[in-house]
Write an enzyme that holds these catalytic residues in place. Structure first.
Site, PDB file in Angstrom:
ATOM      1  CG  HIS A  63      -2.137  -0.836   1.142  1.00 48.66           C
ATOM      2  ND1 HIS A  63      -2.715  -1.505   2.084  1.00 48.66           N
ATOM      3  CD2 HIS A  63      -2.653  -1.124  -0.047  1.00 48.66           C
ATOM      4  CE1 HIS A  63      -3.821  -2.193   1.791  1.00 48.66           C
ATOM      5  NE2 HIS A  63      -3.855  -2.022   0.285  1.00 48.66           N
ATOM      6  CG  ASP A  65      -0.359   4.051   3.746  1.00 47.71           C
ATOM      7  OD1 ASP A  65      -0.658   3.200   2.860  1.00 47.71           O
ATOM      8  OD2 ASP A  65      -0.740   4.076   4.859  1.00 47.71           O
ATOM      9  CG  HIS A  66       2.701   1.082   4.813  1.00 48.44           C
ATOM     10  ND1 HIS A  66       2.931   0.802   6.164  1.00 48.44           N
ATOM     11  CD2 HIS A  66       1.208   1.392   4.573  1.00 48.44           C
ATOM     12  CE1 HIS A  66       1.869   1.021   6.759  1.00 48.44           C
ATOM     13  NE2 HIS A  66       0.825   1.253   5.972  1.00 48.44           N
ATOM     14  CG  HIS A 139      -3.449  -4.881   5.750  1.00 53.08           C
ATOM     15  ND1 HIS A 139      -4.264  -3.993   6.466  1.00 53.08           N
ATOM     16  CD2 HIS A 139      -2.812  -4.043   4.722  1.00 53.08           C
ATOM     17  CE1 HIS A 139      -4.262  -3.006   5.845  1.00 53.08           C
ATOM     18  NE2 HIS A 139      -3.480  -2.655   4.978  1.00 53.08           N
TER      19      HIS A 139
END
Lengths: 301, 301
Positions: A63, A65-66, A139
């Site tokens: 993802h 944002d990582h 997740h």
């Protein structure tokens, strides 16, 4: 020193001057970067982190944002003439994404860049000073937590006794690894006369993005410190589950069940402009909790 | 309003709180984003740019400091529930890079994302209110400048005369496009009695990253404002040429030869901590020069 410095503590969308996930794990001989959201290279400058010490970058999942800050960091390393090797540890197909972007820009790296692709839970790296393993979390896409175990020489020299017995310096390493010493006359001096058992190495576990999932307990049990996400307050437990995230009380419960010493919480949703309630709610379940605040270093207890 | 707002004015490596290249071109009915270095989405928030107005994003070339912020911006648009269509105009293979990153994160977009791939110099878009063309610049990899021409109705109604002659509202569009009016009795009223010639639309040219190259003059001639890079001071002309960049005096010379009204300069090398000398040197060649300062909007003269 074994400490975690927070560079970003927000969930997906940057807000309220909070940045996406990134942390630096500082050890005596090197540093690791854990996740690398957009803007991480600027946060590294802001908080004066020594970039040349970073030997490995661990990415929990793809993802944005990582990991969206990773290509920019690698690019800047190249422009700034980095010499040190760099290893990226991440799930597929991050290597392809990075290599494609370097290729289209015709970027020549002046340092060795290598990749370790995470395929399944288990041991990832066995270095002189630290051992790293990973575990699956629950997740929306394939996502891994990391366990960092400090490796110490199992025994330390009792230097007074060692000198008294005239042990040659060349035998010090053998002493540290537990061997007895036999002198020129055949006399055996037992190891425990010459050395002292070293304290256990520190253990830090980064639990990435995850729903509440007790299956991770076996991996993080008895860690000195863990980081666990708390995207939402306890009142939004249903939303947390639907979106594959956790709440304050859920993180506290995991820390409690795992018997860890300290809990760091982060990955705060952009819907919250202040953080106090995260701390209050989590501490009701697990007292030794700290908010992961950007720019702050947390020593392992 | 036809104005350019600077979001980033630094060259490749972020430094001194200066960000990589990005600008917003604000027009009456929409905005364009030009280049999108890392952190652009945060700069858009910092400077309160209305993101929903951005209909197109133009990427000059695939060096990271010009596009690494794009995937994060698209991702945040998705998370924030954007509804408006978005078109990316860029050289190959940016579409593949973006689509691959969206795919691995299993990202579902809630808006239409389309791509226009730049293959060669020429007209790119012909919209109601603006026409966009591109031209090659002399850079290490394939790189394009952009020319944005405001499209105005060629003639404006002289509303007093129009009412005096009882022209029906349904004929107003025809008047604006230059047609004469014939009334029910067959009397012809000449168009120039009823309308006034509109002033020429504004023209802005973004000259991207480039060496000093007079071949671009034909494309930017007589623009109201151009942006031209000045990575280096005049004393480093040799380095500028070797690295496919320009100096202060070279940018001034281009503005002068092109006969433009105003010059904006940017893409300052990270070796310079202050910017004053860029302004001084460029103004010696072309007086109406401004530094492209982050957060500042420059109206087209």
């Amino acid at each position: 020193m074994f400490a975690v410095t927070i560079l970003g503590n927000n969930s997906a969308v940057p807000a309220f001057d909070r940045h996406p996930t990134s942390q630096v794990l500082t050890m005596p001989a090197r540093s690791f970067l854990i996740d690398c959201g957009e803007g991480t290279q600027i946060q590294l400058i802001n908080y004066k982190v020594r970039r040349s010490r970073i030997s490995h970058i661990f990415i929990s999942h793809l993802h944005g944002d990582h990991y969206f800050g990773l290509i920019g960091l690698i690019n800047s390393f190249a422009l700034l003439g980095r010499q040190q090797d760099l290893t990226i540890v991440a799930p597929e197909p991050l290597q392809q994404i990075i290599e494609m972007q370097l290729r289209v820009a015709d970027t020549k790296l002046c340092f060795n860049l290598s990749f370790v692709t995470i395929k399944e839970s288990g041991l990832l790296l066995n270095l002189d000073d630290v051992e790293v393993s990973c575990f699956r979390t629950d997740h929306r896409i394939k996502c891994y937590g990391f366990v960092f175990k400090e490796v110490r020489n199992p025994r330390r020299l009792n230097i007074e006794k060692v000198k008294e017995q005239h042990i040659p310096v060349t035998f010090y390493n053998s002493l540290q690894s537990g061997k007895d010493y036999t002198d020129e006359n055949g006399n055996v001096i037992k190891n425990d006369v010459l050395t002292i058992a070293a304290p256990k190495g520190k253990v830090y576990a980064f639990c990435a993005d995850t729903r509440y999932d007790e299956r991770i307990l076996t991996h993080i049990k008895d860690a000195d410190m863990i980081y666990h996400e708390t995207t939402y307050h306890d009142s939004l437990a249903d939303i947390a589950t639907a979106r594959f995230h956790s709440t304050t009380r859920q993180a506290g419960k995991i820390a409690q069940l795992a018997g860890v010493k300290k809990l760091l919480i982060g990955h705060f949703s952009s819907k919250y402009d202040t953080l106090q309630e995260f701390e209050t709610e989590t501490r009701e379940v697990f007292a030794n909790t700290d908010l992961a605040l950007e720019g702050v270093s947390y020593l392992l207890p």
